[in-house]
Design a protein around this motif. Structure first.
Motif, PDB file in Angstrom:
ATOM      1  N   GLN A 122      -5.736   3.873  -6.841  1.00  0.00           N
ATOM      2  CA  GLN A 122      -6.253   4.243  -6.053  1.00  0.00           C
ATOM      3  C   GLN A 122      -5.703   3.055  -4.738  1.00  0.00           C
ATOM      4  O   GLN A 122      -5.651   2.942  -4.274  1.00  0.00           O
ATOM      5  CB  GLN A 122      -7.715   3.773  -6.070  1.00  0.00           C
ATOM      6  CG  GLN A 122      -8.162   5.429  -6.875  1.00  0.00           C
ATOM      7  CD  GLN A 122     -10.046   5.353  -6.216  1.00  0.00           C
ATOM      8  OE1 GLN A 122     -10.594   4.097  -5.844  1.00  0.00           O
ATOM      9  NE2 GLN A 122     -10.488   6.173  -6.531  1.00  0.00           N
TER      10      GLN A 122
ATOM     11  N   ALA B 248      -2.300   3.724  -3.624  1.00  0.00           N
ATOM     12  CA  ALA B 248      -2.680   4.729  -2.941  1.00  0.00           C
ATOM     13  C   ALA B 248      -2.624   4.057  -1.260  1.00  0.00           C
ATOM     14  O   ALA B 248      -2.675   4.450  -0.709  1.00  0.00           O
ATOM     15  CB  ALA B 248      -3.714   6.045  -3.258  1.00  0.00           C
ATOM     16  N   VAL B 249      -4.456   3.186  -1.514  1.00  0.00           N
ATOM     17  CA  VAL B 249      -4.831   2.287  -0.464  1.00  0.00           C
ATOM     18  C   VAL B 249      -3.247   1.332  -0.265  1.00  0.00           C
ATOM     19  O   VAL B 249      -3.278   1.395   1.539  1.00  0.00           O
ATOM     20  CB  VAL B 249      -6.174   1.764  -0.828  1.00  0.00           C
ATOM     21  CG1 VAL B 249      -5.743   0.664   0.490  1.00  0.00           C
ATOM     22  CG2 VAL B 249      -6.883   2.499  -0.690  1.00  0.00           C
TER      23      VAL B 249
ATOM     24  N   ASN C  68      -0.750   4.001   1.594  1.00  0.00           N
ATOM     25  CA  ASN C  68      -0.937   4.127   2.709  1.00  0.00           C
ATOM     26  C   ASN C  68      -0.911   3.561   4.806  1.00  0.00           C
ATOM     27  O   ASN C  68      -0.520   3.981   5.031  1.00  0.00           O
ATOM     28  CB  ASN C  68      -3.049   4.814   3.312  1.00  0.00           C
ATOM     29  CG  ASN C  68      -3.644   5.750   3.613  1.00  0.00           C
ATOM     30  OD1 ASN C  68      -2.587   6.712   5.177  1.00  0.00           O
ATOM     31  ND2 ASN C  68      -4.801   5.750   4.652  1.00  0.00           N
TER      32      ASN C  68
ATOM     33  N   THR D 236      -0.324  11.877  -1.472  1.00  0.00           N
ATOM     34  CA  THR D 236      -0.752  10.810  -1.797  1.00  0.00           C
ATOM     35  C   THR D 236      -1.786  10.996  -2.706  1.00  0.00           C
ATOM     36  O   THR D 236      -2.484  10.743  -3.742  1.00  0.00           O
ATOM     37  CB  THR D 236      -0.251   9.666  -0.548  1.00  0.00           C
ATOM     38  OG1 THR D 236       0.548   9.834  -0.127  1.00  0.00           O
ATOM     39  CG2 THR D 236      -1.016   8.402  -1.956  1.00  0.00           C
ATOM     40  N   VAL D 237      -3.424  11.062  -2.576  1.00  0.00           N
ATOM     41  CA  VAL D 237      -4.422  11.531  -2.457  1.00  0.00           C
ATOM     42  C   VAL D 237      -4.647  12.363  -3.863  1.00  0.00           C
ATOM     43  O   VAL D 237      -5.310  12.164  -4.484  1.00  0.00           O
ATOM     44  CB  VAL D 237      -5.827  12.369  -1.964  1.00  0.00           C
ATOM     45  CG1 VAL D 237      -7.240  12.401  -2.194  1.00  0.00           C
ATOM     46  CG2 VAL D 237      -5.441  11.275  -0.827  1.00  0.00           C
TER      47      VAL D 237
ATOM     48  N   THR E 161     -11.216   8.846  -4.756  1.00  0.00           N
ATOM     49  CA  THR E 161      -9.640   8.542  -4.218  1.00  0.00           C
ATOM     50  C   THR E 161     -10.025   8.528  -2.770  1.00  0.00           C
ATOM     51  O   THR E 161      -9.209   7.959  -2.000  1.00  0.00           O
ATOM     52  CB  THR E 161      -8.842   9.374  -5.286  1.00  0.00           C
ATOM     53  OG1 THR E 161      -8.883   9.349  -6.608  1.00  0.00           O
ATOM     54  CG2 THR E 161      -7.622   8.767  -4.617  1.00  0.00           C
TER      55      THR E 161
ATOM     56  N   LEU F  13      -0.212  12.065   2.997  1.00  0.00           N
ATOM     57  CA  LEU F  13      -2.080  11.345   3.201  1.00  0.00           C
ATOM     58  C   LEU F  13      -2.387  12.841   2.314  1.00  0.00           C
ATOM     59  O   LEU F  13      -2.671  12.005   1.189  1.00  0.00           O
ATOM     60  CB  LEU F  13      -2.759  11.354   4.206  1.00  0.00           C
ATOM     61  CG  LEU F  13      -3.780  10.929   3.665  1.00  0.00           C
ATOM     62  CD1 LEU F  13      -3.691   9.158   3.123  1.00  0.00           C
ATOM     63  CD2 LEU F  13      -4.902  10.877   5.075  1.00  0.00           C
TER      64      LEU F  13
ATOM     65  N   THR G 275      -2.690  10.561  -6.528  1.00  0.00           N
ATOM     66  CA  THR G 275      -3.329   9.355  -7.080  1.00  0.00           C
ATOM     67  C   THR G 275      -4.261  10.121  -8.003  1.00  0.00           C
ATOM     68  O   THR G 275      -4.549  10.097  -8.915  1.00  0.00           O
ATOM     69  CB  THR G 275      -4.317   9.142  -5.812  1.00  0.00           C
ATOM     70  OG1 THR G 275      -3.252   8.872  -4.975  1.00  0.00           O
ATOM     71  CG2 THR G 275      -5.059   7.237  -6.830  1.00  0.00           C
TER      72      THR G 275
ATOM     73  N   THR H  35      -9.276   5.306   0.226  1.00  0.00           N
ATOM     74  CA  THR H  35      -8.132   5.794   1.018  1.00  0.00           C
ATOM     75  C   THR H  35      -8.957   6.244   1.888  1.00  0.00           C
ATOM     76  O   THR H  35      -8.608   4.733   3.769  1.00  0.00           O
ATOM     77  CB  THR H  35      -7.785   7.523   0.720  1.00  0.00           C
ATOM     78  OG1 THR H  35      -7.246   6.795  -0.416  1.00  0.00           O
ATOM     79  CG2 THR H  35      -6.452   7.023   1.745  1.00  0.00           C
ATOM     80  N   THR H  36     -10.159   6.672   3.055  1.00  0.00           N
ATOM     81  CA  THR H  36     -10.552   6.158   3.961  1.00  0.00           C
ATOM     82  C   THR H  36     -11.053   5.323   4.893  1.00  0.00           C
ATOM     83  O   THR H  36     -11.252   4.878   5.946  1.00  0.00           O
ATOM     84  CB  THR H  36     -11.339   7.507   4.082  1.00  0.00           C
ATOM     85  OG1 THR H  36     -10.759   9.111   3.734  1.00  0.00           O
ATOM     86  CG2 THR H  36     -11.851   7.972   5.600  1.00  0.00           C
TER      87      THR H  36
END
Length: 334
Positions: A17, A20-21, A24, A48-49, A93, A45, A52, A97-98
């Motif tokens: 994660q 991924a973060v 992004n 990617t999520v 995840t 995106l 992940t 990310t959000t």
């Protein structure tokens, strides 16, 4: 040994994660979102999520494989399948990310607003300095012309005018570099400028200069606001040989309100309503008032066949430091 599957699962969550973060924040957002390529950004995106979450799911299976135990033995009774693990990894995840993206975009927005405010402040300072620098040569040009005229007409008056002119230059160079100066200094400067202008006038032009209140030590004003209005009156006053020629300048101060009136007689043969607007003077004043005193001033211009009048009402404010740098002589208004 029972904690090993949980440690593996937790490490997979944290590591992938985090990857991924950062991917992004520092690749997808600058490359696609900030360039308004929204479709590509959302597509990458989501990929990617999903990738992940898939890597995190492998952590469940790896933990069970290394520990040699079943999912029921590790996590308790239940139905454990690929969909179950994805239902945990995918929302987690997406949420991380959000959240990171929201923090990043909020930070960028705050920095952008601060940068815009700084740029607007710098732009305002630059424009004000330009307007003030634009005025100084305008005044100097007219004053030098007046002194040149007096040298041939009356050398004694030319000498007096040079002395007053040096005082005005000292004021411009050393005492009016701030955005606000003591109002008393501006009035002294205005009086000297009026006296200098009177030296070059013929005797048949009557000048009336009155200030109703001189106790203004606590108030400040932007430099050269009043000067340009006064100068226009001397510049455009009529010169009738057989009719009255006059200039009237009055200034009244009540608490923090300043009322300034400038009027002069005009010659209909040579004066048109657009004449005062051909130069930079009045436009300069209006622009500086808009910048320095928004919604705190009223400026009225009235042009008639034989007269031209300007009325300015201005809301002043007190200076933070009201101490005048040098002792000022008593003002004598005529």
């Amino acid at each position: 040994m029972l904690l090993l599957p949980y440690a593996i699962k937790f490490s997979f969550y944290v590591c992938f994660q985090a990857i991924a973060v950062y991917f992004n924040l520092y690749y997808l957002i600058p490359r696609f979102l900030e360039k308004s390529r929204f479709t590509l950004y959302i597509t990458y995106l989501l990929i990617t999520v999903l990738c992940t979450a898939s890597l995190i799911v492998t952590g469940y299976y790896l933990g069970a494989f290394i520990s040699g135990k079943s999912f029921e033995a590790i996590y308790g009774p239940g139905t454990y399948c690929l969909y179950y693990f994805y239902s945990n990894a995918l929302p987690s995840t997406l949420a991380s990310t959000t959240l990171a993206m929201s923090i990043k975009l909020t930070k960028n927005w705050i920095q952008t607003k601060r940068r815009q405010q700084l740029l607007e402040k710098e732009k305002l300072e630059t424009e004000l300095n330009f307007l003030k620098d634009q005025f100084n040569p305008h005044f100097l040009f007219n004053t030098i012309n007046s002194i040149f005229f007096l040298i041939h007409k009356n050398p004694d008056k030319a000498s007096v005018s040079l002395a007053k002119f040096s005082e005005l230059l000292r004021y411009q160079l050393y005492e009016c570099n701030d955005r606000q100066i003591p109002l008393i200094n501006e009035l002294l400067y205005l009086e000297n400028a009026v006296e200098l202008q009177k030296l070059r006038l013929d005797n048949h032009i009557k000048v009336n200069f009155q200030v109703s209140q001189a106790h203004t030590a606590q108030l400040g004003i932007a430099p050269f606001i009043l000067m340009t209005l006064m100068e226009n009156a001397f510049k455009h006053v009529s010169k009738h040989p057989d009719q009255p020629n006059w200039i009237t300048i009055t200034l009244h101060i009540h608490q923090d309100q300043l009322d300034f009136y400038v009027g002069n007689s005009t010659s209909y043969d040579t004066f048109t309503p657009m004449t005062p607007y051909k130069g930079i003077g009045l436009k300069n004043v209006q622009r500086r008032l808009d910048l320095l005193y928004p919604e705190k001033y009223e400026l009225e211009v009235e042009c008639q066949q034989n007269s031209y009048e300007v009325k300015l009402r201005l809301q002043l404010s007190e200076l933070v430091d009201t101490q005048i740098k040098q002792p000022q002589p008593e003002i004598i208004y005529k």
